[in-house]
Write a protein that holds these residues in place. Structure first.
Motif: not given
Length: 267
Positions: A35-50
């Protein structure tokens, strides 16, 4: 830029996007693992329950092991969806121009290397508007598209850097065998791109070399995928047409133009 009516645009994408991915799905999946690192970084911004939606999820390489969020993907290719399902991911088939989801239900959405397969500006805008529609108020989306500029600040993109490896590997994407291709049924001639080289045209066909038999490298089939490669401000301009869409970030990442936008609360 090519000019197509809705019927011809749909036919072009059917022949040189949808059908191609049905035929190359397994091989395509084998080449898409990191995976592209910046895409993973964006996904990891999601709060629990998203709720996280991947539009054009391919083989679901951006699905994470984070059990605190609900991840769902969609793809036009039935073969790629089957690969996702075999990995126990929640995926369904649909066209990105008409997402079968209610409005305002998605917290985070990604659309990686999909929009450039749509053959007209209005279809690309329609797909972006669909992503915006399903986002909840305050929700964010990340879009990646191929850039026409594959060298920035004298640094070649990953796409160009991979040229030597692809020349050595005869089972991967191969250089073009002719300059133009006549698309049947819509009377359109499109240039064929030479793989791992700078882009000259905005609308083109990119070869994917697939061996009928992996044990017989002398018997390949070349599939031609349609791409529209984006100029520097093009993706941003499309998103600016969407009412109540706030652009959070616009950047260049290894041969891709990328944008993060948010659905404003007063939508």
């Amino acid at each position: 830029m090519i000019s197509l009516n809705e019927k011809n645009a749909s036919q072009l994408e059917f022949q040189h996007v949808h059908n191609v991915y049905e035929n190359i799905a397994s091989h395509f999946s084998d080449t898409r693992q990191k995976p592209w690192p910046n895409v993973v970084k964006f996904i990891n911004k999601a709060e629990p329950g998203s709720i996280i939606l991947d539009v054009g999820c391919g083989n679901a390489k951006y699905f994470t092991s984070n059990s605190t969020n609900f991840q769902v993907g969609c793809d036009r290719s039935t073969q790629l969806a089957q690969i996702c399902k075999s990995r126990n991911h929640q995926v369904f088939n649909c066209d990105c121009l008409q997402l079968p989801l209610r409005s305002n239900c998605i917290d985070f959405c990604i659309n990686i290397a999909v929009l450039h397969h749509l053959s007209t500006s209005e279809r690309r805008f329609k797909a972006l508007n669909e992503i915006f529609r399903v986002l909840r108020k305050g929700g964010q989306a990340l879009i990646y598209v191929w850039a026409k500029e594959q060298k920035r600040n004298e640094t070649p993109s990953t796409y160009l850097k991979q040229k030597k490896a692809h020349i050595k590997n005869s089972s991967s994407v191969n250089d073009t065998i002719s300059n133009h291709y006549h698309v049947e049924k819509i009377e359109l001639d499109l240039p064929i791109h030479t793989n791992r080289s700078n882009f000259i045209h905005n609308d083109l066909l990119v070869p994917w070399k697939l061996n009928k038999n992996k044990l017989n490298d002398k018997d390949p089939v070349t599939h031609l995928r349609f791409y529209h490669v984006f100029e520097e401000t093009e993706l941003k301009s499309l998103c600016e047409r969407i009412s109540n869409c706030k652009i959070i970030e616009y950047y260049y990442d290894q041969g891709n133009w990328c944008i993060i936008f948010e659905k404003l609360l007063n939508t």
